[in-house]
Design a protein around this motif. Structure first.
Motif, PDB file in Angstrom:
ATOM      1  N   GLY A 215       0.805  -1.221   0.000  1.00 29.95           N
ATOM      2  CA  GLY A 215       0.000   0.000   0.000  1.00 29.95           C
ATOM      3  C   GLY A 215       0.837   1.271   0.000  1.00 29.95           C
ATOM      4  O   GLY A 215       0.400   2.305   0.497  1.00 29.95           O
ATOM      5  N   LEU A 216       2.023   1.204  -0.595  1.00 28.53           N
ATOM      6  CA  LEU A 216       2.935   2.355  -0.592  1.00 28.53           C
ATOM      7  C   LEU A 216       2.951   3.145  -1.906  1.00 28.53           C
ATOM      8  O   LEU A 216       3.740   4.075  -2.039  1.00 28.53           O
ATOM      9  CB  LEU A 216       4.361   1.887  -0.265  1.00 28.53           C
ATOM     10  N   VAL A 217       2.098   2.790  -2.836  1.00 27.85           N
ATOM     11  CA  VAL A 217       2.097   3.476  -4.131  1.00 27.85           C
ATOM     12  C   VAL A 217       1.855   4.969  -3.962  1.00 27.85           C
ATOM     13  O   VAL A 217       2.610   5.791  -4.492  1.00 27.85           O
ATOM     14  CB  VAL A 217       1.060   2.857  -5.104  1.00 27.85           C
ATOM     15  N   ASP A 218       0.807   5.347  -3.227  1.00 29.86           N
ATOM     16  CA  ASP A 218       0.498   6.770  -3.066  1.00 29.86           C
ATOM     17  C   ASP A 218       1.628   7.518  -2.361  1.00 29.86           C
ATOM     18  O   ASP A 218       1.946   8.651  -2.704  1.00 29.86           O
ATOM     19  CB  ASP A 218      -0.821   6.962  -2.305  1.00 29.86           C
ATOM     20  N   THR A 219       2.245   6.871  -1.385  1.00 30.76           N
ATOM     21  CA  THR A 219       3.357   7.505  -0.669  1.00 30.76           C
ATOM     22  C   THR A 219       4.507   7.791  -1.619  1.00 30.76           C
ATOM     23  O   THR A 219       5.016   8.916  -1.680  1.00 30.76           O
ATOM     24  CB  THR A 219       3.842   6.598   0.485  1.00 30.76           C
ATOM     25  N   LEU A 220       4.945   6.773  -2.361  1.00 36.91           N
ATOM     26  CA  LEU A 220       6.106   6.940  -3.239  1.00 36.91           C
ATOM     27  C   LEU A 220       5.796   7.723  -4.511  1.00 36.91           C
ATOM     28  O   LEU A 220       6.709   8.121  -5.224  1.00 36.91           O
ATOM     29  CB  LEU A 220       6.717   5.579  -3.574  1.00 36.91           C
ATOM     30  N   ALA A 221       4.520   7.955  -4.780  1.00 31.91           N
ATOM     31  CA  ALA A 221       4.133   8.824  -5.884  1.00 31.91           C
ATOM     32  C   ALA A 221       3.914  10.253  -5.378  1.00 31.91           C
ATOM     33  O   ALA A 221       3.686  11.164  -6.164  1.00 31.91           O
ATOM     34  CB  ALA A 221       2.857   8.310  -6.549  1.00 31.91           C
ATOM     35  N   GLY A 222       4.003  10.437  -4.054  1.00 36.85           N
ATOM     36  CA  GLY A 222       3.773  11.740  -3.433  1.00 36.85           C
ATOM     37  C   GLY A 222       4.928  12.705  -3.643  1.00 36.85           C
ATOM     38  O   GLY A 222       5.891  12.418  -4.353  1.00 36.85           O
ATOM     39  N   ASP A 223       4.816  13.842  -2.961  1.00 34.84           N
ATOM     40  CA  ASP A 223       5.756  14.939  -3.159  1.00 34.84           C
ATOM     41  C   ASP A 223       7.209  14.618  -2.797  1.00 34.84           C
ATOM     42  O   ASP A 223       8.127  15.120  -3.407  1.00 34.84           O
ATOM     43  CB  ASP A 223       5.318  16.173  -2.355  1.00 34.84           C
ATOM     44  N   GLY A 224       7.408  13.821  -1.770  1.00 38.35           N
ATOM     45  CA  GLY A 224       8.786  13.536  -1.350  1.00 38.35           C
ATOM     46  C   GLY A 224       9.413  14.758  -0.726  1.00 38.35           C
ATOM     47  O   GLY A 224       8.709  15.579  -0.132  1.00 38.35           O
ATOM     48  N   PRO A 225      10.702  14.931  -0.846  1.00 39.73           N
ATOM     49  CA  PRO A 225      11.601  14.123  -1.671  1.00 39.73           C
ATOM     50  C   PRO A 225      11.976  12.820  -0.968  1.00 39.73           C
ATOM     51  O   PRO A 225      11.987  12.734   0.255  1.00 39.73           O
ATOM     52  CB  PRO A 225      12.825  15.015  -1.826  1.00 39.73           C
ATOM     53  N   PHE A 226      12.278  11.800  -1.788  1.00 34.98           N
ATOM     54  CA  PHE A 226      12.683  10.500  -1.310  1.00 34.98           C
ATOM     55  C   PHE A 226      13.955  10.057  -2.015  1.00 34.98           C
ATOM     56  O   PHE A 226      14.185  10.400  -3.169  1.00 34.98           O
ATOM     57  CB  PHE A 226      11.612   9.436  -1.613  1.00 34.98           C
ATOM     58  N   THR A 227      14.723   9.249  -1.318  1.00 33.63           N
ATOM     59  CA  THR A 227      15.772   8.457  -1.943  1.00 33.63           C
ATOM     60  C   THR A 227      15.333   7.017  -1.769  1.00 33.63           C
ATOM     61  O   THR A 227      15.039   6.591  -0.644  1.00 33.63           O
ATOM     62  CB  THR A 227      17.135   8.665  -1.259  1.00 33.63           C
ATOM     63  N   VAL A 228      15.246   6.285  -2.870  1.00 32.84           N
ATOM     64  CA  VAL A 228      14.871   4.876  -2.814  1.00 32.84           C
ATOM     65  C   VAL A 228      16.065   4.043  -3.258  1.00 32.84           C
ATOM     66  O   VAL A 228      16.593   4.245  -4.351  1.00 32.84           O
ATOM     67  CB  VAL A 228      13.645   4.573  -3.704  1.00 32.84           C
ATOM     68  N   PHE A 229      16.485   3.142  -2.383  1.00 24.98           N
ATOM     69  CA  PHE A 229      17.484   2.142  -2.731  1.00 24.98           C
ATOM     70  C   PHE A 229      16.675   0.956  -3.243  1.00 24.98           C
ATOM     71  O   PHE A 229      16.039   0.248  -2.463  1.00 24.98           O
ATOM     72  CB  PHE A 229      18.346   1.786  -1.519  1.00 24.98           C
ATOM     73  N   ALA A 230      16.642   0.783  -4.561  1.00 25.27           N
ATOM     74  CA  ALA A 230      15.711  -0.126  -5.228  1.00 25.27           C
ATOM     75  C   ALA A 230      16.337  -1.476  -5.562  1.00 25.27           C
ATOM     76  O   ALA A 230      17.101  -1.587  -6.525  1.00 25.27           O
ATOM     77  CB  ALA A 230      15.178   0.538  -6.502  1.00 25.27           C
ATOM     78  N   PRO A 231      15.998  -2.530  -4.793  1.00 26.65           N
ATOM     79  CA  PRO A 231      16.518  -3.860  -5.111  1.00 26.65           C
ATOM     80  C   PRO A 231      15.944  -4.381  -6.429  1.00 26.65           C
ATOM     81  O   PRO A 231      14.765  -4.172  -6.729  1.00 26.65           O
ATOM     82  CB  PRO A 231      16.036  -4.734  -3.956  1.00 26.65           C
ATOM     83  N   THR A 232      16.778  -5.074  -7.170  1.00 27.73           N
ATOM     84  CA  THR A 232      16.346  -5.672  -8.437  1.00 27.73           C
ATOM     85  C   THR A 232      15.585  -6.972  -8.189  1.00 27.73           C
ATOM     86  O   THR A 232      15.593  -7.512  -7.075  1.00 27.73           O
ATOM     87  CB  THR A 232      17.564  -5.990  -9.319  1.00 27.73           C
ATOM     88  N   ASN A 233      14.984  -7.499  -9.257  1.00 29.50           N
ATOM     89  CA  ASN A 233      14.330  -8.809  -9.177  1.00 29.50           C
ATOM     90  C   ASN A 233      15.324  -9.874  -8.719  1.00 29.50           C
ATOM     91  O   ASN A 233      14.975 -10.748  -7.914  1.00 29.50           O
ATOM     92  CB  ASN A 233      13.751  -9.208 -10.544  1.00 29.50           C
ATOM     93  N   ASP A 234      16.557  -9.821  -9.230  1.00 26.75           N
ATOM     94  CA  ASP A 234      17.575 -10.793  -8.821  1.00 26.75           C
ATOM     95  C   ASP A 234      17.871 -10.704  -7.326  1.00 26.75           C
ATOM     96  O   ASP A 234      18.138 -11.713  -6.681  1.00 26.75           O
ATOM     97  CB  ASP A 234      18.867 -10.603  -9.621  1.00 26.75           C
ATOM     98  N   ALA A 235      17.826  -9.489  -6.781  1.00 24.19           N
ATOM     99  CA  ALA A 235      18.051  -9.308  -5.349  1.00 24.19           C
ATOM    100  C   ALA A 235      16.950 -10.003  -4.551  1.00 24.19           C
ATOM    101  O   ALA A 235      17.226 -10.697  -3.561  1.00 24.19           O
ATOM    102  CB  ALA A 235      18.113  -7.823  -4.998  1.00 24.19           C
ATOM    103  N   PHE A 236      15.709  -9.844  -4.977  1.00 25.12           N
ATOM    104  CA  PHE A 236      14.602 -10.519  -4.291  1.00 25.12           C
ATOM    105  C   PHE A 236      14.699 -12.031  -4.478  1.00 25.12           C
ATOM    106  O   PHE A 236      14.432 -12.799  -3.551  1.00 25.12           O
ATOM    107  CB  PHE A 236      13.252 -10.004  -4.799  1.00 25.12           C
ATOM    108  N   ALA A 237      15.114 -12.470  -5.665  1.00 21.73           N
ATOM    109  CA  ALA A 237      15.226 -13.905  -5.943  1.00 21.73           C
ATOM    110  C   ALA A 237      16.303 -14.569  -5.091  1.00 21.73           C
ATOM    111  O   ALA A 237      16.247 -15.783  -4.842  1.00 21.73           O
ATOM    112  CB  ALA A 237      15.515 -14.130  -7.427  1.00 21.73           C
ATOM    113  N   ALA A 238      17.277 -13.788  -4.616  1.00 19.60           N
ATOM    114  CA  ALA A 238      18.355 -14.332  -3.784  1.00 19.60           C
ATOM    115  C   ALA A 238      17.911 -14.594  -2.339  1.00 19.60           C
ATOM    116  O   ALA A 238      18.630 -15.247  -1.588  1.00 19.60           O
ATOM    117  CB  ALA A 238      19.554 -13.379  -3.793  1.00 19.60           C
TER     118      ALA A 238
END
Length: 183
Positions: A59-82
């Protein structure tokens, strides 16, 4: 001499113009647009489909689409698969929303931090800089060679593989591991 000066001036102008129109790096085979928000860009990355599914489930879509500012350290699919088998599937279940939210927000900082600023903080702090996240985790940022490395409270390390992907509401840094709250 006048021709040399003219060529020099034209070269300087071209370099300045080129810098003004520098493009964001491609992520997951998709262009990332600085005038779009974090969610609008992330949904286009083929390397971040698991992250996008997790953000939706938490349920974080609205938050991360909001004004921010944010820094997101975004794990890749491979990171989740590990992660251990079944972890992602378990976290995506509605009854685990609170834990999923905690994990995801441990990848988010409540300000936009570009890599050069973070490198400066690491240097100023003698090689390691604490990075408090919105999820209450404190990551430790350091370098390994010319790459920024983040360490969670459990000792898991993630390397920033693509830095400084500018967004209208912050910045994304792609990482190669999922960081977790203290276990």
């Amino acid at each position: 001499m006048k021709i040399v000066k003219t060529l020099f001036a034209a070269s300087a102008l071209a370099l300045t113009a080129g810098g003004a129109f520098a493009e964001n790096p491609m992520v997951g085979g998709a262009a990332m647009y600085a005038d779009k928000n974090i969610v609008e860009n992330a949904v286009n990355s083929a390397d971040h489909t698991t992250l996008v599914a997790a953000v939706k489930a938490a349920g974080l879509v609205d938050t991360l689409a909001g004004d921010g500012p944010f820094t997101v350290f975004a794990p890749t699919n491979d990171a989740f698969a590990a992660l251990p088998d079944g972890t992602v599937e378990t976290l995506l279940k509605p009854e685990n929303k609170e834990m999923l939210t905690k994990i995801l927000t441990c990848h988010v900082v409540g300000k936009a931090v570009m890599s050069d600023a973070l490198q400066g903080m690491i240097k100023d702090d003698g090689g390691k800089h604490p990075v408090p996240t919105l999820g209450g985790c404190t990551l430790q940022a350091s370098y390994m060679g010319d790459k920024i490395v983040l360490e969670d409270e459990n000792g898991t390390k993630a390397t920033v593989t693509i830095a400084d992907v500018e967004q209208s509401n912050g910045v994304i840094h792609v990482i190669d591991a999922v960081l977790l709250p203290k276990m």
